[in-house]
Scaffold this motif. Structure first.
Motif, mmCIF file in Angstrom:
data_model
loop_
_atom_site.group_PDB
_atom_site.id
_atom_site.type_symbol
_atom_site.label_atom_id
_atom_site.label_comp_id
_atom_site.label_asym_id
_atom_site.label_seq_id
_atom_site.Cartn_x
_atom_site.Cartn_y
_atom_site.Cartn_z
ATOM 1 N N GLU A 85 8.278 11.880 4.592
ATOM 2 C CA GLU A 85 7.612 10.987 3.651
ATOM 3 C C GLU A 85 7.150 9.713 4.358
ATOM 4 O OE1 GLU A 85 8.102 9.739 -0.992
ATOM 5 O OE2 GLU A 85 9.756 10.676 0.047
ATOM 6 N N THR A 86 5.847 9.648 4.616
ATOM 7 C CA THR A 86 5.275 8.454 5.229
ATOM 8 C C THR A 86 3.867 8.310 4.653
ATOM 9 O OG1 THR A 86 4.815 7.343 7.317
ATOM 10 C CG2 THR A 86 4.542 9.724 7.327
ATOM 11 N N SER A 87 3.078 7.333 5.173
ATOM 12 C CA SER A 87 1.787 7.091 4.509
ATOM 13 C C SER A 87 0.701 8.018 5.036
ATOM 14 C CB SER A 87 1.381 5.623 4.676
ATOM 15 O OG SER A 87 1.134 5.342 6.030
ATOM 16 N N SER B 191 -2.299 10.738 4.003
ATOM 17 C CA SER B 191 -3.044 11.235 2.847
ATOM 18 C C SER B 191 -3.939 12.374 3.278
ATOM 19 C CB SER B 191 -3.807 10.114 2.153
ATOM 20 O OG SER B 191 -4.995 9.835 2.835
ATOM 21 N N LEU C 138 8.198 3.252 10.647
ATOM 22 C CA LEU C 138 7.560 3.523 9.349
ATOM 23 C C LEU C 138 6.679 4.763 9.411
ATOM 24 C CD1 LEU C 138 6.896 -0.135 8.355
ATOM 25 C CD2 LEU C 138 7.875 1.531 6.788
ATOM 26 N N ALA C 139 6.111 5.026 10.596
ATOM 27 C CA ALA C 139 5.288 6.235 10.764
ATOM 28 C C ALA C 139 6.148 7.473 10.988
ATOM 29 C CB ALA C 139 4.316 6.046 11.930
ATOM 30 N N ARG C 140 7.463 7.253 11.086
ATOM 31 C CA ARG C 140 8.429 8.338 11.272
ATOM 32 C C ARG C 140 8.128 9.133 12.540
ATOM 33 N NH1 ARG C 140 11.138 9.122 6.548
ATOM 34 N NH2 ARG C 140 12.627 10.169 7.868
ATOM 35 N N PRO D 90 -6.799 18.120 8.954
ATOM 36 C CA PRO D 90 -7.042 16.670 8.959
ATOM 37 C C PRO D 90 -6.257 15.898 7.899
ATOM 38 C CG PRO D 90 -8.922 17.856 8.079
ATOM 39 C CD PRO D 90 -7.968 18.887 8.558
ATOM 40 N N THR D 91 -5.743 14.749 8.310
ATOM 41 C CA THR D 91 -5.079 13.822 7.396
ATOM 42 C C THR D 91 -5.500 12.415 7.787
ATOM 43 O OG1 THR D 91 -3.202 13.660 8.896
ATOM 44 C CG2 THR D 91 -2.955 15.194 7.080
ATOM 45 N N THR D 92 -5.319 11.484 6.860
ATOM 46 C CA THR D 92 -5.506 10.072 7.191
ATOM 47 C C THR D 92 -4.113 9.504 7.338
ATOM 48 O OG1 THR D 92 -7.441 10.016 5.797
ATOM 49 C CG2 THR D 92 -6.503 7.903 6.416
ATOM 50 N N PHE D 93 -3.898 8.733 8.405
ATOM 51 C CA PHE D 93 -2.590 8.109 8.567
ATOM 52 C C PHE D 93 -2.707 6.598 8.524
ATOM 53 C CE2 PHE D 93 0.913 6.119 10.431
ATOM 54 C CZ PHE D 93 1.893 6.673 9.642
ATOM 55 N N GLY D 94 -1.734 5.958 7.913
ATOM 56 C CA GLY D 94 -1.691 4.490 7.894
ATOM 57 C C GLY D 94 -2.671 3.910 6.894
ATOM 58 N N ASN D 95 -3.041 4.729 5.913
ATOM 59 C CA ASN D 95 -3.985 4.303 4.887
ATOM 60 C C ASN D 95 -3.317 3.321 3.918
ATOM 61 O OD1 ASN D 95 -2.632 6.923 4.740
ATOM 62 N ND2 ASN D 95 -3.040 6.736 2.575
ATOM 63 N N ILE D 96 -4.140 2.739 3.047
ATOM 64 C CA ILE D 96 -3.609 1.838 2.015
ATOM 65 C C ILE D 96 -2.678 2.621 1.103
ATOM 66 C CG2 ILE D 96 -4.284 0.722 -0.159
ATOM 67 C CD1 ILE D 96 -6.652 -0.442 1.195
ATOM 68 N N ILE D 97 -1.498 2.060 0.828
ATOM 69 C CA ILE D 97 -0.682 2.650 -0.232
ATOM 70 C C ILE D 97 -0.178 1.538 -1.137
ATOM 71 C CG2 ILE D 97 0.018 4.789 0.930
ATOM 72 C CD1 ILE D 97 2.707 3.542 1.532
ATOM 73 N N ARG E 131 8.761 4.326 -1.812
ATOM 74 C CA ARG E 131 9.247 5.667 -1.464
ATOM 75 C C ARG E 131 9.363 5.840 0.049
ATOM 76 N NH1 ARG E 131 6.563 10.264 -5.059
ATOM 77 N NH2 ARG E 131 7.619 11.427 -3.416
ATOM 78 N N VAL E 132 8.414 5.245 0.790
ATOM 79 C CA VAL E 132 8.456 5.326 2.253
ATOM 80 C C VAL E 132 9.719 4.648 2.775
ATOM 81 C CG1 VAL E 132 7.311 4.512 4.369
ATOM 82 C CG2 VAL E 132 5.953 5.543 2.534
ATOM 83 N N ARG F 153 12.508 4.058 1.029
ATOM 84 C CA ARG F 153 13.692 4.804 0.604
ATOM 85 C C ARG F 153 13.915 6.007 1.510
ATOM 86 N NH1 ARG F 153 13.678 8.152 -4.833
ATOM 87 N NH2 ARG F 153 12.283 9.319 -3.493
ATOM 88 N N ALA F 154 12.830 6.665 1.887
ATOM 89 C CA ALA F 154 12.943 7.844 2.754
ATOM 90 C C ALA F 154 13.519 7.451 4.114
ATOM 91 C CB ALA F 154 11.582 8.506 2.918
#
Lengths: 91, 384
Positions: A7-9, A11, B96-98, B204-211, B218-219, B221-222
């Motif tokens: 679970e990280t950011s 999308s 944070l990016a795990r 493809p994914t976007t990483f570090g986007n606005i949340i 949740r990030v 807590r994880a």
């Protein structure tokens, strides 16, 4: 599409992943199709890909996602796009 | 198995190379320099086949590790003191990016004044970044802990970066023998790294986007759950390694002669090793004191501290100071005991700026605490 377990950011690509960002708009670009010369400067310049291009190079604006930055109106050489203040906030 | 007699830095480099990271990105800084130089020697001899990136700063070193890890590579780096502090922003980012980056940090004084000796303020000041932090007390423990670090960081219940701390010079530049297992033992222990997420053009994914706030919660807590999982896994991982290598340095804490003790000394790093001699001497003199050497400060071993508090009063030695309060270990030990035990905790700040802390000094501190002559925490060994 493979989903990841951590679970990280992250999308995944999807139309409107951040919701309908058109609600952020204060000024709205209004297109006069009679003045439009189909040069596609607005289509190239739009940072949100909110200008739709048809097969005959005519364009339309997707108000669900257009944030009203005004770049298209600024770039338009024939002043076919003008910015108008939104009457009701969020519409 | 071979015996390697070498410095802490060079033994850390040996462990890192045997873990076969695909990418090492590093920038030299005293007293870490010989660690990254040793890896460069393995590259020159063709024994390390990964990508070795010489970067222009520690911020870049951690950024390169983040990029490599995000692309799905096993990644290693090493730094010290000011270098670690220059990485600060990217330390948060990696956690944070795990991303399971493994890093050795050679504990060194933070300047000014310029001083290259041991002090744990550098890594202690990074304990809120989300990194798991180990503190070693011998070259053998450095070797084993670097291997553990990869196993733990990449575990699917953890997926967090791990920092392995070794004290400047006392460990980094002191030769001691360490048993090095055969490569196939390490290969069997560390399975092939399968990233839990990665930047992949076919997926493809976007990483570090606005949340938004809800997702950010949740990030966090994880991450907290992952650290708590690590707390359960560290003893398990250490025991698995013991079966393969025969070496065990403790779980979250290493207990030394604690049976029947009415006082327990808590210390870390090289002082932790020196404390064993002090405990031997004190017990010979009839004192009922044992040692619990803190190996891991994040996740913090709360349950183990409470258990100690039910048995004995605690004496804490910190080689750091959170200016405006006290030593960090002292604060955290008391926080763990709060409401759970009425054990008395007293402590000392010792060895700042690399000042030597001998077993005689440790005996003196313990005796002063046991005689009830310490109110809270004192600075030990100040010269006027």
């Amino acid at each position: 599409m493979k989903k990841y377990i951590v679970e990280t950011s992250l999308s995944y690509p999807k139309k409107g992943a951040m919701g309908k960002t058109g609600s952020w708009r204060v000024f709205k670009p209004v297109l006069d199709t009679k003045k439009c010369v189909k040069c596609l400067r607005c289509w190239i310049s739009c940072p949100e890909a909110s200008i739709h291009r048809e097969k005959d190079n005519s364009v339309s604006i997707d108000y669900d996602f257009c944030k009203g930055c005004g770049i298209c109106a600024n770039e338009c050489n024939v002043k076919a796009i003008v910015m108008e203040r939104e009457k009701t906030k969020g519409k | 198995m071979t015996i390697m007699i070498d410095t802490g830095n060079r033994i850390a480099a040996k462990a890192a190379v045997m873990a076969k990271p695909e990418v090492v990105a590093a920038y030299p800084i005293t007293p870490q320099t010989t660690l990254v130089e040793a890896i460069a020697e393995y590259v020159a001899r063709g024994e390390y086949k990964g990508e070795y990136i010489c970067v222009e700063s520690e911020h870049s070193a951690m950024s390169a590790c983040i990029g490599a890890s995000a692309a799905g590579s096993r990644t290693f780096t090493a730094t010290s003191s000011q270098g670690l502090l220059l990485m600060h922003e990217m330390l948060h980012w990696a956690a944070l990016a795990r991303l399971p980056v493994v890093m050795c940090n050679v504990n060194r004084v933070v300047g000014p004044g310029w001083n290259i000796w041991v002090d744990e303020n550098d890594s202690i000041s990074q304990r809120d970044t989300g990194w798991i932090q180990f503190y070693c007390s011998s070259n053998q423990e450095i070797f084993d802990t670097v291997i553990h670090a990869f196993k733990l960081a990449e575990h699917e219940k953890v997926v967090l970066p791990v920092m392995v701390n070794l004290n400047a010079f006392i460990l980094s530049h002191t030769s001691m023998p360490a048993e090095i297992p055969d490569q196939n033992v390490v290969d069997n222990y560390l399975e092939k790294y399968i990233p839990k997420w990665k930047l992949d053009i076919d997926n493809p994914t976007t990483f570090g986007n606005i949340i938004g706030p809800a997702h950010y919660y949740r990030v966090r807590r994880a991450m907290q759950d992952a650290q708590l999982n690590a707390k359960k896994l560290i003893p398990q991982i250490a025991k698995e390694w013991m079966k393969l290598s025969g070496y065990f340095h403790g779980d979250l804490l290493e207990y030394y002669k604690c049976d029947g003790a009415e006082y327990i000394l808590l210390s870390m790093g090289a002082i932790g090793a020196e404390s064993k001699i002090a405990i031997d001497e004190l017990q010979k003199a009839g004192q009922k004191i044992g040692l619990a050497r803190v190996r891991v400060i994040r996740p913090f071993p709360v349950e183990d501290i409470i258990k100690l508090g039910k048995q004995a009063d605690l004496v804490v030695i910190d080689r750091n100071i959170s200016v405006g309060l006290e030593g960090a270990l002292f604060t955290e030990v008391k926080a763990a005991l709060y409401g759970q035990s009425d054990a008395k905790a007293t402590g000392f700040i010792a060895g700042l700026g690399g000042k030597d802390v001998t077993y005689k000094d440790i005996e003196t501190m313990c005796m002063k605490s046991m005689k009830g002559k310490v109110k809270e925490q004192e600075l030990y060994g100040m010269e006027e």
